[in-house]
Scaffold this motif. Sequence first.
Motif, PDB file in Angstrom:
ATOM      1  N   THR A  85       0.821  -1.090   0.134  1.00  0.00           N
ATOM      2  CA  THR A  85      -0.004  -0.128  -0.077  1.00  0.00           C
ATOM      3  C   THR A  85       0.726   1.272   0.036  1.00  0.00           C
ATOM      4  O   THR A  85       2.026   0.988   0.161  1.00  0.00           O
ATOM      5  CB  THR A  85      -1.033  -0.073   1.328  1.00  0.00           C
ATOM      6  OG1 THR A  85      -1.614   1.082   1.062  1.00  0.00           O
ATOM      7  CG2 THR A  85      -0.167  -0.113   2.551  1.00  0.00           C
ATOM      8  N   THR A 109      -6.563 -10.467  -5.514  1.00  0.00           N
ATOM      9  CA  THR A 109      -7.028  -9.179  -5.149  1.00  0.00           C
ATOM     10  C   THR A 109      -6.089  -8.088  -4.801  1.00  0.00           C
ATOM     11  O   THR A 109      -6.642  -6.805  -5.068  1.00  0.00           O
ATOM     12  CB  THR A 109      -8.335  -9.267  -4.079  1.00  0.00           C
ATOM     13  OG1 THR A 109      -7.555  -9.363  -2.760  1.00  0.00           O
ATOM     14  CG2 THR A 109      -9.279 -10.130  -4.327  1.00  0.00           C
ATOM     15  N   ASN A 111      -5.373  -7.277  -1.995  1.00  0.00           N
ATOM     16  CA  ASN A 111      -5.824  -6.715  -0.969  1.00  0.00           C
ATOM     17  C   ASN A 111      -5.539  -7.522   0.417  1.00  0.00           C
ATOM     18  O   ASN A 111      -4.755  -8.718   0.172  1.00  0.00           O
ATOM     19  CB  ASN A 111      -7.416  -6.710  -0.717  1.00  0.00           C
ATOM     20  CG  ASN A 111      -8.142  -5.503  -1.342  1.00  0.00           C
ATOM     21  OD1 ASN A 111      -7.349  -4.534  -1.455  1.00  0.00           O
ATOM     22  ND2 ASN A 111      -9.402  -5.667  -1.933  1.00  0.00           N
ATOM     23  N   HIS A 137      -8.788  -0.856   0.502  1.00  0.00           N
ATOM     24  CA  HIS A 137      -9.553  -1.442  -0.637  1.00  0.00           C
ATOM     25  C   HIS A 137      -8.795  -0.929  -1.926  1.00  0.00           C
ATOM     26  O   HIS A 137      -8.913   0.049  -2.454  1.00  0.00           O
ATOM     27  CB  HIS A 137     -10.648  -0.668  -0.709  1.00  0.00           C
ATOM     28  CG  HIS A 137     -11.659  -0.849   0.580  1.00  0.00           C
ATOM     29  ND1 HIS A 137     -12.249  -2.171   0.854  1.00  0.00           N
ATOM     30  CD2 HIS A 137     -12.034  -0.066   1.650  1.00  0.00           C
ATOM     31  CE1 HIS A 137     -12.931  -2.102   2.182  1.00  0.00           C
ATOM     32  NE2 HIS A 137     -12.555  -0.927   2.570  1.00  0.00           N
ATOM     33  N   VAL A 143     -12.559  -4.658  -0.026  1.00  0.00           N
ATOM     34  CA  VAL A 143     -12.149  -6.070   0.760  1.00  0.00           C
ATOM     35  C   VAL A 143     -13.707  -6.555   1.302  1.00  0.00           C
ATOM     36  O   VAL A 143     -14.475  -5.747   1.394  1.00  0.00           O
ATOM     37  CB  VAL A 143     -11.356  -5.408   2.091  1.00  0.00           C
ATOM     38  CG1 VAL A 143     -11.157  -6.602   3.097  1.00  0.00           C
ATOM     39  CG2 VAL A 143      -9.938  -4.876   1.611  1.00  0.00           C
TER      40      VAL A 143
END
Length: 385
Positions: A85, A109, A111, A137, A143
Amino acid sequence: MRVPLFDMTRQYETLKEELLGAVDAVFSSGRVIMGENVKAFEREMADYLGVKHAIGVANGSDALYIAVRSLGIKSGDFVITTAFTFFATASCITRNGATPIFVDIDERTFNIDLDQVESVLENHPSRERIKAVIPVHLFGRTVDLERLKRIRDKYGVRIVEDCAQSVGSTWRFSDGTVKKSGSVGNISTLSFFPTKNLGAHGDAGMILTNDDDLAEFCRIFRVHGARVKYFHEIEGINSRLDEVQAAILRVKLRRLDEYHRRRIELARLYNELFERHGLTDRIVCPPVGKDFECVFHQYVIRVKNGHRDRLKSYLESHGVETAIYYPLGLHRQRCFSHLPAVKLEKTDRACAEVLALPMFPELREEEVEYVVECIRDYFEGECAC
């Protein structure tokens, strides 16, 4: 052909008259700090997202910092988050004196891996000092909100949703209920950085919550800790949403779902073209649903077998802008080298493979076709060698 990763000017041309009118109205009013547009935008965002309170602040990083601060998180506390992130997701923890616990991602994903979150909550030697979880997200993909809610209730931890990239994305619960990202956490945050799906023409951010006490703290903290001017109840900071940016964002909010639909159409086109050109054995495309589970803030592929950096250079030489989100996980950043070492194989693999391709609502279909053709040509040339 030159294909930009993001081009703000195209959207501006379609909204120019309305945006200039909104800005002129602010200047003509003489009320440029915390005026009617800020109040109206906060109401409109709260209604759009299905939350009770929306508090405008100066930027998304401040939103995260204030949100964590509102929960009373401090030195000696731990907060679980993802290492894949942007920096602000973790710095909001350390700036409040607490310590991040980085966990790995779900490879499909990108995530945060909620299985690992639960494992830490159950097995960490200082689990009683874990006060919150900050899921992101990422790239506009929600998420699992239903599971986040269960984790919050089961373990008694606070959830701080980082929605910097996901404004308006949704999750369908098992009972059919649909909720937007940012509406389940104890407190959540938004960024309106210009490249975001709902982007300002400068910095701007927002805090979301259904908790009256948290909302009141954030409102006071953002204006030097004063409920009444010059009477300071706490040591706050100056982090106000700008009136001009609020006026601009109100114009764009009315079109946000339309922009989401276009992004999803473009993502679907990318996927169809990659399959048509037989490239799915070379790259991994993001899944595209039929609703707003992902609103494609970025369209990110995984490039297999060590080709990512060479492909990136090839595309740039052919006029296609790309980006790497993120080249180095937060668990490997120098500023966090004092933290205990943690092995995050999926995060490391993603950092070596991800490549963001051009994605914004005004992107043209022929530009998407050109990007995919360039990628095809790159791999055909590699095979020929």
